[in-house]
Design an enzyme around this catalytic site. Structure first.
Site, short mmCIF file in Angstrom:
data_model
loop_
_atom_site.label_atom_id
_atom_site.label_comp_id
_atom_site.label_asym_id
_atom_site.label_seq_id
_atom_site.Cartn_x
_atom_site.Cartn_y
_atom_site.Cartn_z
N SER A 42 0.86 -1.18 0.00
CA SER A 42 0.00 0.00 0.00
C SER A 42 0.90 1.24 0.00
O SER A 42 2.08 1.15 -0.37
CB SER A 42 -0.92 -0.04 1.22
OG SER A 42 -1.90 0.95 1.13
N ASN A 43 0.38 2.38 0.41
CA ASN A 43 1.20 3.60 0.51
C ASN A 43 0.72 4.44 1.68
O ASN A 43 -0.23 4.09 2.37
CB ASN A 43 1.15 4.37 -0.82
CG ASN A 43 -0.27 4.75 -1.20
OD1 ASN A 43 -0.93 5.50 -0.49
ND2 ASN A 43 -0.77 4.17 -2.29
N HIS A 44 1.38 5.58 1.91
CA HIS A 44 1.12 6.38 3.12
C HIS A 44 -0.03 7.37 2.99
O HIS A 44 -0.20 8.22 3.87
CB HIS A 44 2.38 7.15 3.51
CG HIS A 44 3.47 6.28 4.04
ND1 HIS A 44 3.33 5.53 5.19
CD2 HIS A 44 4.71 6.02 3.58
CE1 HIS A 44 4.43 4.85 5.41
NE2 HIS A 44 5.29 5.12 4.44
#
Ligand code: C5P
Length: 235
Positions: A42-44
């Site tokens: 995923s990402n932030h």
């Protein structure tokens, strides 16, 4: 207070309903691409900007559908929230709204790739090396903007250099009406932060919105979107 006084008070507080009768779909947050039953990439992205835009659009009278990846934010009042996880799910959910959508805002940080085949059982740590093959996810914003009858589209471009050039290139390639670009080389603003700054580009102009909290930035941005959308209908 008398009803008339309450009405006078509210009309002074509420913004003009310039998007009354307009249907807006907004994507927000990250996507999660599963690797095996217990792991994902995923990402932030926090989803704050997309949620702030949904709030700002609703306050201007729009009927808002917010298609959200996994985030930790309370749903905005009077907004329809559709929760999804992967890019493919987000794509499918968005496409179900496009028949009735006047404005589409792609604010989600969609994962560019997913694993080619989700592994059915938890991967065991046997070998020293692990190789996974990734395949490209659909580009939701591109696909919406390339529909036969596309809504008015706004995309986002997070760049670390050549902001204007890359943003304008992206706007052209994806056939967008507008793009909001931000410089993510400054770690104090943007991704997963309370504040942001944006430069908004469209075919005949641009405007820079200085560093501000995401809700006030979203309110300024929605005013520009509403103006450009109305100009576009007239053309
Ligand atoms: O091409 P890039 O990922 O930089 O474009 C960013 C813009 O495109 C954002 O508005 C993002 O929400 C949208 N996007 C999308 N689907 C993807 C990748 C990006 O809608 N698969």
């Amino acid at each position: 207070l008398e009803p008339e006084e309450i009405a006078d008070f509210l009309f002074g507080v509420l913004p003009e309903q310039i998007l009354a009768g307009t249907k807006i779909t907004i994507t927000a947050g990250p996507t999660r691409e599963e690797i095996d039953p217990v792991r994902y990439i995923s990402n932030h992205s926090s989803g704050k900007m997309g949620y702030a835009l949904a709030t700002a659009a609703e306050e201007l009278g729009a009927k808002v559908t917010l298609i959200s990846g996994p985030v930790n934010i309370a749903p905005p009042a009077k907004v329809t929230v559709v929760c999804v996880s992967s890019a493919q799910q987000m794509h499918d959910a968005v496409m179900q709204t496009t028949d009735e959508c006047d404005i589409f805002i792609g604010c989600a940080a969609v994962a560019d790739y997913r694993v080619q085949q989700k592994i059915a059982q938890k991967i065991k740590k046997s070998d020293d090396k692990l190789t996974l093959t990734f395949v490209k996810n659909p580009d939701i914003l591109h696909d919406v903007a390339h529909l036969a009858k596309p809504p008015f589209t706004l995309g986002f471009a997070a760049e670390t250099q050549n902001l204007r050039e890359y943003a304008l290139g992206k706007m052209q390639r994806k056939k967008l009406n507008m793009i909001a670009a931000n410089d993510v080389s400054d770690s104090k603003i943007g991704f997963n932060s309370e504040k942001n700054a944006l430069t908004v580009f469209w075919s005949k102009g641009e405007k820079t919105l200085e560093v501000a909290d995401k809700l006030s930035l979203a309110k300024q941005l929605m005013q520009i979107v509403a103006q450009r959308y109305q100009e576009n209908i007239k053309d």
